[in-house]
Motif scaffolding. Structure first.
Motif, PDB file in Angstrom:
ATOM      1  N   PHE A  13       0.917  -1.352  -0.073  1.00  0.00           N
ATOM      2  CA  PHE A  13       0.019  -0.045  -0.174  1.00  0.00           C
ATOM      3  C   PHE A  13       0.903   1.282  -0.103  1.00  0.00           C
ATOM      4  N   PHE A  14       1.774   1.089   0.819  1.00  0.00           N
ATOM      5  CA  PHE A  14       2.670   2.516   0.986  1.00  0.00           C
ATOM      6  C   PHE A  14       3.725   2.505  -0.179  1.00  0.00           C
ATOM      7  N   ASP A  15       3.907   1.515  -0.976  1.00  0.00           N
ATOM      8  CA  ASP A  15       5.024   1.309  -2.111  1.00  0.00           C
ATOM      9  C   ASP A  15       3.997   2.317  -3.143  1.00  0.00           C
ATOM     10  N   CYS A  16       2.742   1.637  -3.397  1.00  0.00           N
ATOM     11  CA  CYS A  16       1.737   2.333  -4.283  1.00  0.00           C
ATOM     12  C   CYS A  16       1.548   3.523  -4.036  1.00  0.00           C
ATOM     13  N   MET A  17       1.442   4.140  -2.832  1.00  0.00           N
ATOM     14  CA  MET A  17       1.269   5.596  -2.629  1.00  0.00           C
ATOM     15  C   MET A  17       2.654   6.238  -2.967  1.00  0.00           C
ATOM     16  N   LYS A  18       3.623   5.946  -2.876  1.00  0.00           N
ATOM     17  CA  LYS A  18       5.035   6.528  -3.372  1.00  0.00           C
ATOM     18  C   LYS A  18       4.978   6.577  -4.943  1.00  0.00           C
ATOM     19  N   SER A  19       4.537   5.476  -5.361  1.00  0.00           N
ATOM     20  CA  SER A  19       4.723   5.113  -7.033  1.00  0.00           C
ATOM     21  C   SER A  19       3.747   6.128  -7.782  1.00  0.00           C
ATOM     22  N   HIS A  20       2.506   5.876  -7.486  1.00  0.00           N
ATOM     23  CA  HIS A  20       1.313   6.233  -7.987  1.00  0.00           C
ATOM     24  C   HIS A  20       0.668   7.671  -7.574  1.00  0.00           C
ATOM     25  N   VAL A  21       1.092   8.041  -6.335  1.00  0.00           N
ATOM     26  CA  VAL A  21       0.660   9.187  -5.769  1.00  0.00           C
ATOM     27  C   VAL A  21       1.715  10.271  -5.789  1.00  0.00           C
ATOM     28  N   GLU A  22       2.694   9.969  -4.674  1.00  0.00           N
ATOM     29  CA  GLU A  22       3.761  11.024  -4.418  1.00  0.00           C
ATOM     30  C   GLU A  22       4.268  11.112  -5.731  1.00  0.00           C
ATOM     31  N   GLN A  23       4.966  10.471  -6.584  1.00  0.00           N
ATOM     32  CA  GLN A  23       5.712  10.608  -7.728  1.00  0.00           C
ATOM     33  C   GLN A  23       5.055  11.270  -8.804  1.00  0.00           C
ATOM     34  N   VAL A  24       3.898  10.710  -9.188  1.00  0.00           N
ATOM     35  CA  VAL A  24       3.022  11.314 -10.187  1.00  0.00           C
ATOM     36  C   VAL A  24       2.284  12.610  -9.834  1.00  0.00           C
ATOM     37  N   CYS A  28       2.221  18.019  -4.498  1.00  0.00           N
ATOM     38  CA  CYS A  28       1.302  18.096  -3.349  1.00  0.00           C
ATOM     39  C   CYS A  28       2.591  17.403  -2.184  1.00  0.00           C
ATOM     40  N   ASP A  29       2.361  17.868  -1.108  1.00  0.00           N
ATOM     41  CA  ASP A  29       3.387  17.418  -0.006  1.00  0.00           C
ATOM     42  C   ASP A  29       2.716  16.129   0.505  1.00  0.00           C
ATOM     43  N   TRP A  30       2.970  14.920   0.390  1.00  0.00           N
ATOM     44  CA  TRP A  30       2.443  13.796   0.717  1.00  0.00           C
ATOM     45  C   TRP A  30       3.130  13.145   1.916  1.00  0.00           C
ATOM     46  N   SER A  31       3.929  13.936   2.590  1.00  0.00           N
ATOM     47  CA  SER A  31       4.784  13.398   3.760  1.00  0.00           C
ATOM     48  C   SER A  31       3.777  13.116   4.961  1.00  0.00           C
ATOM     49  N   LEU A  32       2.828  13.585   4.884  1.00  0.00           N
ATOM     50  CA  LEU A  32       1.845  13.182   6.079  1.00  0.00           C
ATOM     51  C   LEU A  32       1.438  11.673   5.883  1.00  0.00           C
ATOM     52  N   LEU A  33       1.242  11.210   4.773  1.00  0.00           N
ATOM     53  CA  LEU A  33       0.866   9.971   4.460  1.00  0.00           C
ATOM     54  C   LEU A  33       2.191   9.048   4.491  1.00  0.00           C
ATOM     55  N   THR A  34       3.050   9.516   3.351  1.00  0.00           N
ATOM     56  CA  THR A  34       4.193   8.498   3.048  1.00  0.00           C
ATOM     57  C   THR A  34       5.398   8.611   4.156  1.00  0.00           C
ATOM     58  N   ALA A  50      -4.300  15.431   6.861  1.00  0.00           N
ATOM     59  CA  ALA A  50      -4.174  14.063   6.311  1.00  0.00           C
ATOM     60  C   ALA A  50      -5.394  13.448   5.813  1.00  0.00           C
ATOM     61  N   ILE A  51      -6.528  13.549   6.512  1.00  0.00           N
ATOM     62  CA  ILE A  51      -7.840  13.052   5.738  1.00  0.00           C
ATOM     63  C   ILE A  51      -8.027  13.520   4.540  1.00  0.00           C
ATOM     64  N   VAL A  52      -7.719  14.780   4.238  1.00  0.00           N
ATOM     65  CA  VAL A  52      -7.959  15.509   2.924  1.00  0.00           C
ATOM     66  C   VAL A  52      -7.100  14.592   1.897  1.00  0.00           C
ATOM     67  N   LEU A  53      -5.684  14.391   2.343  1.00  0.00           N
ATOM     68  CA  LEU A  53      -4.654  13.816   1.448  1.00  0.00           C
ATOM     69  C   LEU A  53      -5.103  12.608   1.166  1.00  0.00           C
ATOM     70  N   MET A  54      -5.629  11.652   2.274  1.00  0.00           N
ATOM     71  CA  MET A  54      -6.003  10.410   2.185  1.00  0.00           C
ATOM     72  C   MET A  54      -7.203  10.211   1.116  1.00  0.00           C
ATOM     73  N   GLU A  55      -8.226  10.982   1.155  1.00  0.00           N
ATOM     74  CA  GLU A  55      -9.121  11.022   0.235  1.00  0.00           C
ATOM     75  C   GLU A  55      -8.545  11.258  -1.382  1.00  0.00           C
ATOM     76  N   ARG A  56      -7.986  12.416  -1.251  1.00  0.00           N
ATOM     77  CA  ARG A  56      -7.107  12.467  -2.653  1.00  0.00           C
ATOM     78  C   ARG A  56      -6.316  11.346  -3.106  1.00  0.00           C
ATOM     79  N   ALA A  57      -5.623  10.836  -2.380  1.00  0.00           N
ATOM     80  CA  ALA A  57      -4.962   9.593  -2.750  1.00  0.00           C
ATOM     81  C   ALA A  57      -5.898   8.361  -3.302  1.00  0.00           C
ATOM     82  N   ARG A  58      -6.888   8.315  -2.630  1.00  0.00           N
ATOM     83  CA  ARG A  58      -8.155   7.130  -3.073  1.00  0.00           C
ATOM     84  C   ARG A  58      -8.586   7.651  -4.336  1.00  0.00           C
TER      85      ARG A  58
END
Length: 155
Positions: A13-24, A28-34, A50-58
């Motif tokens: 899950f966190f690998d997908c967050m990094k590759s499909h959300v943070e890198q793409v 946006c600063d995703w560090s609250l999640l990653t 963090a709640i807003v970021l998680m919804e954006r990641a979803r």
């Protein structure tokens, strides 16, 4: 506490967050999640962002096909002891829907507990077996803040 599955699933899950959300979406600063959720904890003042970021990641995960967005390990797929994820789902949002739901529930619970009792129980990723939970639950937030390297749940 919400159980999400084996460690390999949570790492994915966190690998997908990094590759499909943070890198793409580096705008946006995703560090609250990653970083914070992955390695430490979400502080009260960071919970709403963090709640807003998680919804954006979803939402971002809804555009990533599960079949092509992940290199699925065939030794894990279909073996409930090794993985609770279903790669036959349409998108990564579907594959990780439980993660998003559990984060929302944990966040709501933390906010409610803080509101009702004026005690904030940080939202964090921990190991759920009893020995690991007791070990990590007794760590101070200062120990989490000072953490460099692997999160406690991966040690």
């Amino acid at each position: 506490m919400y159980e999400l599955g084996p460690v390999s699933d949570v790492v994915l899950f966190f690998d997908c967050m990094k590759s499909h959300v943070e890198q793409v979406h580096p705008e946006c600063d995703w560090s609250l999640l990653t970083d914070r959720l992955y390695r430490r904890y979400i502080a009260l003042e960071d919970l709403d962002p963090a709640i807003v970021l998680m919804e954006r990641a979803r939402q971002i995960f809804t555009f990533v096909r599960a079949a092509s967005g992940v290199e699925w390990d065939s030794s894990l797929v279909g073996n409930r002891e090794k993985s609770w994820l279903n790669p036959d789902q349409s998108t990564l949002a579907d594959v990780f829907s439980e993660y998003f739901e559990c984060f929302a529930k944990a966040s709501a619970s933390a906010k409610s507990f803080e509101h009702d009792f004026h005690i904030y129980k940080p939202v964090k990723t921990i190991i759920s077996d009893l020995a690991g939970f007791l070990r990590d639950d007794h760590k101070s937030l200062d120990e989490y803040d000072a953490l460099d390297g692997k999160p406690f749940w991966l040690r």
